[in-house]
Design a protein around this motif. Structure first.
Motif, short mmCIF file in Angstrom:
data_model
loop_
_atom_site.label_atom_id
_atom_site.label_comp_id
_atom_site.label_asym_id
_atom_site.label_seq_id
_atom_site.Cartn_x
_atom_site.Cartn_y
_atom_site.Cartn_z
N HIS A 153 8.50 1.42 -9.04
CA HIS A 153 8.67 2.66 -8.00
C HIS A 153 9.61 3.84 -8.50
O HIS A 153 9.53 5.20 -8.48
CB HIS A 153 8.90 2.14 -6.60
N GLU B 186 -0.37 -2.13 -12.75
CA GLU B 186 -0.72 -0.84 -13.04
C GLU B 186 0.10 -0.05 -13.82
O GLU B 186 -0.17 0.72 -15.05
CB GLU B 186 -0.83 0.18 -11.74
N LEU B 187 1.52 -0.36 -13.74
CA LEU B 187 2.30 0.60 -14.63
C LEU B 187 2.46 -0.15 -16.05
O LEU B 187 3.00 0.54 -16.93
CB LEU B 187 3.75 0.60 -13.97
N GLU C 299 -2.73 6.11 -12.63
CA GLU C 299 -1.83 4.73 -12.20
C GLU C 299 -0.64 4.44 -12.21
O GLU C 299 -0.11 3.84 -11.33
CB GLU C 299 -2.38 3.63 -13.24
N LEU C 300 0.16 5.62 -13.06
CA LEU C 300 1.69 5.22 -13.14
C LEU C 300 2.01 6.23 -12.07
O LEU C 300 3.28 6.07 -11.69
CB LEU C 300 2.16 5.79 -14.55
N THR C 301 1.36 7.13 -11.42
CA THR C 301 1.97 7.74 -10.31
C THR C 301 1.36 7.40 -8.83
O THR C 301 2.14 7.79 -7.83
CB THR C 301 1.73 9.20 -10.38
N ARG C 302 0.49 6.51 -8.87
CA ARG C 302 0.03 6.06 -7.48
C ARG C 302 1.21 5.70 -6.29
O ARG C 302 1.23 6.29 -5.30
CB ARG C 302 -0.85 4.85 -7.60
N ILE C 303 2.10 4.93 -7.11
CA ILE C 303 3.35 4.51 -6.07
C ILE C 303 4.33 5.58 -5.87
O ILE C 303 5.17 5.38 -5.23
CB ILE C 303 3.87 3.24 -6.62
N SER C 304 4.23 6.71 -6.42
CA SER C 304 5.16 7.87 -6.25
C SER C 304 4.94 8.44 -4.89
O SER C 304 5.39 9.23 -4.30
CB SER C 304 4.89 8.56 -7.30
N ASN C 305 3.53 8.19 -4.42
CA ASN C 305 3.42 8.41 -2.99
C ASN C 305 3.88 7.11 -2.08
O ASN C 305 3.39 6.19 -1.98
CB ASN C 305 1.94 8.70 -2.81
N ILE C 306 5.15 7.53 -1.47
CA ILE C 306 6.14 6.45 -1.24
C ILE C 306 6.65 6.59 0.11
O ILE C 306 6.83 7.62 0.65
CB ILE C 306 7.28 6.03 -2.35
N ALA D 256 7.80 5.60 -11.30
CA ALA D 256 6.77 6.58 -11.04
C ALA D 256 7.40 7.89 -10.19
O ALA D 256 6.55 8.98 -10.53
CB ALA D 256 5.91 5.78 -9.92
N VAL D 257 8.36 7.63 -9.35
CA VAL D 257 8.77 8.85 -8.80
C VAL D 257 9.44 9.77 -9.75
O VAL D 257 9.11 11.04 -9.68
CB VAL D 257 9.87 8.33 -7.54
N ARG E 56 0.84 -1.14 -0.13
CA ARG E 56 -0.03 0.00 -0.08
C ARG E 56 0.84 1.03 0.21
O ARG E 56 2.05 1.15 0.47
CB ARG E 56 -0.80 0.01 1.18
N SER F 177 8.13 13.54 -4.67
CA SER F 177 7.02 12.85 -5.20
C SER F 177 5.66 12.57 -4.55
O SER F 177 4.76 12.47 -5.01
CB SER F 177 7.60 11.79 -5.75
N SER F 178 5.99 11.94 -3.20
CA SER F 178 4.82 11.88 -2.32
C SER F 178 4.02 13.22 -2.05
O SER F 178 2.65 13.15 -2.38
CB SER F 178 5.46 11.39 -0.85
N ARG G 235 1.98 13.81 -5.49
CA ARG G 235 0.87 12.81 -5.69
C ARG G 235 -0.14 13.10 -4.77
O ARG G 235 -1.50 12.95 -5.16
CB ARG G 235 1.46 11.41 -5.34
N LEU H 134 18.00 9.88 -9.99
CA LEU H 134 17.78 8.68 -9.10
C LEU H 134 18.98 7.58 -9.17
O LEU H 134 19.26 7.16 -8.01
CB LEU H 134 16.31 8.06 -9.25
#
Lengths: 279, 279
Positions: free
Chosen positions: A188, B214-215, A214-221, A191-192, A122, B270-271, B274, B251
């Motif tokens: 990850h 997703e990606l 979708e491609l940025t959801r996991i940039s909230n990391i 996405a970042v 998550r 990034s977080s 997002r 990165l």
């Protein structure tokens, strides 16, 4: 069977929820945050909570370690003396090679460690974002070593299926880390890099569709966690980034040169790979 | 109000479905594939279908063109003479700058064209994958030109809201293309490069979680369409790829140099981006 979950963050908390739903009744929790333990008790997902290891471990048949890579070794070093004779330990760590040997060196001969990786995460951290649903239909990986017994692996495998995982696969720690660099860490990184490359000239949110979402959801990391994961798996991850860059260069070149045929070829390849992915 | 949808692919078909659900009853379809027209009639989403433009256009108040960029201009050239006096045309094309002038040059003075972009897509093509749900909660963009009247824009705006779009934003064709290169085209480039960079040593599907799913979803891509979209918007897209590569390099450098602090900074950025994205 008494189970102890060490680390009641989003993943540890999800384990506790999923175990409860699956009918496991004797679940204890260890977390250094008293608020987290209070919440877990109020949610009815642990019988009792403890701010550090110690005596409670002596009663537990299974210990699920849901800690950051750098903390897991310290926890075992400090607590191996408390473990119940014959206990089976497992973890949820996203990298294996760099921790497997270190952990096994601290282990008493009469306890087992089955290295596991639930392929479910998550983007939010903390017990309040835990969900019993997160493991449903997901992949679970076990990375056996020479020390791991078949009996202990079967037990963890059963546990994984009982809380909703769809498939359990066994693979060596070295192969695990090579694979996970590609299937989890590289996404990850991308996405970042994607969201950080927004020049923010516009109010981007008004102009996005599902693809950007979708491609940025996991940039909230979870920064501290993923920093550890990346640095523990540096060589594999850098290799994957290189491979990715080669493909990106090919796309860029074709766009630059108006090479419609090459673009279509690459799109055909990606489409057929995506369709085959989970058949 | 009589509406004609030109091109009953996944997007045109979704328009027809969404219009039906919103209560529009007089919807006609034009598509060069007779099977598609038959399906659309059987689905009850068009009254009648036609394999080419012509007389039917003379009865329609609104014409929704859901064609590839290169086909849309030809369609208008061939059919402008049939259009009803005062008709409002609109499109669903993912790029604007390179088509806007060409289209306006073919238009009769007594018809209007409101350039529109529904920010909703599906990775599958064809009417069988159409869905009335695809526009629900999505963004819709209108790109006004000097020729576009307020009245025609309001009409299309209302139509968009009535079929479920959450937000309609107006922006110039030039800005649209710069934005869309980032929010839509770049994600498609990254998804294709990601899945094509799999060295396929392993059965990847067994080792993926939601992030990889997703990606790569959009790497299953309509090649001929996206080839046109990329090449029509080449300059903007190459610029976005460059910006992305700069972030990726940062990165990579931090990982190479074990620079945990820089990594954490990038993850924080990034977080927070997002989290702000759709507030």
């Amino acid at each position: 069977m008494k189970i102890c979950i060490v680390g009641l963050g989003v993943i540890g908390g999800s384990y506790a929820l999923a175990l409860k739903e699956a009918g496991y009744k004797e679940v204890y929790g260890i977390d250094n945050d008293t608020e987290t333990l209070k919440t877990a008790k109020e949610m009815g997902i642990i019988i009792e909570g403890f701010t550090s290891g110690g005596e409670i471990l002596n009663e537990c048949d299974v210990v699920i370690l849901s800690l950051y890579p750098n903390s897991i070794i310290n926890f075992i070093r400090d607590n191996e003396k408390y473990l119940k004779h014959g206990a089976v330990l497992t973890d949820a760590t996203g990298i294996k090679e760099s921790i497997v040997d270190k952990i096994e060196k601290c282990l008493r001969d009469d306890v087992e460690f089955v290295f596991g990786h639930p392929m479910a995460g998550r983007e939010k951290k903390g017990i309040l974002f835990a969900s019993g649903e997160v493991f449903k239909g997901a992949n679970y990986i076990i990375t056996p070593t020479e020390r791991t017994s078949e009996q202990a692996m079967s037990m963890i495998e059963k546990l994984a299926y009982s809380i909703g995982f769809r498939r359990v696969t066994r693979i060596s720690p070295v192969e695990h880390d090579a694979l996970i660099a590609f299937t989890s860490q590289l996404p990850h990184v991308l996405a970042v890099a994607l969201i950080n490359s927004d020049d923010e000239k516009y109010d981007t949110g008004k102009f996005i569709g599902d693809s950007y979402r979708e491609l940025t959801r996991i940039s909230n990391i979870n920064g501290p966690l993923w920093t550890e994961l990346f640095l523990h798996n540096k060589k594999n991850l850098l290799h994957c980034i290189d491979n990715f860059e080669n493909q990106l260069d090919m796309l860029k070149k074709s766009i630059k040169e108006n090479d419609a045929e090459s673009l279509k070829d690459m799109f055909e390849k990606s489409s057929s790979r995506r369709e085959m992915l989970e058949l």
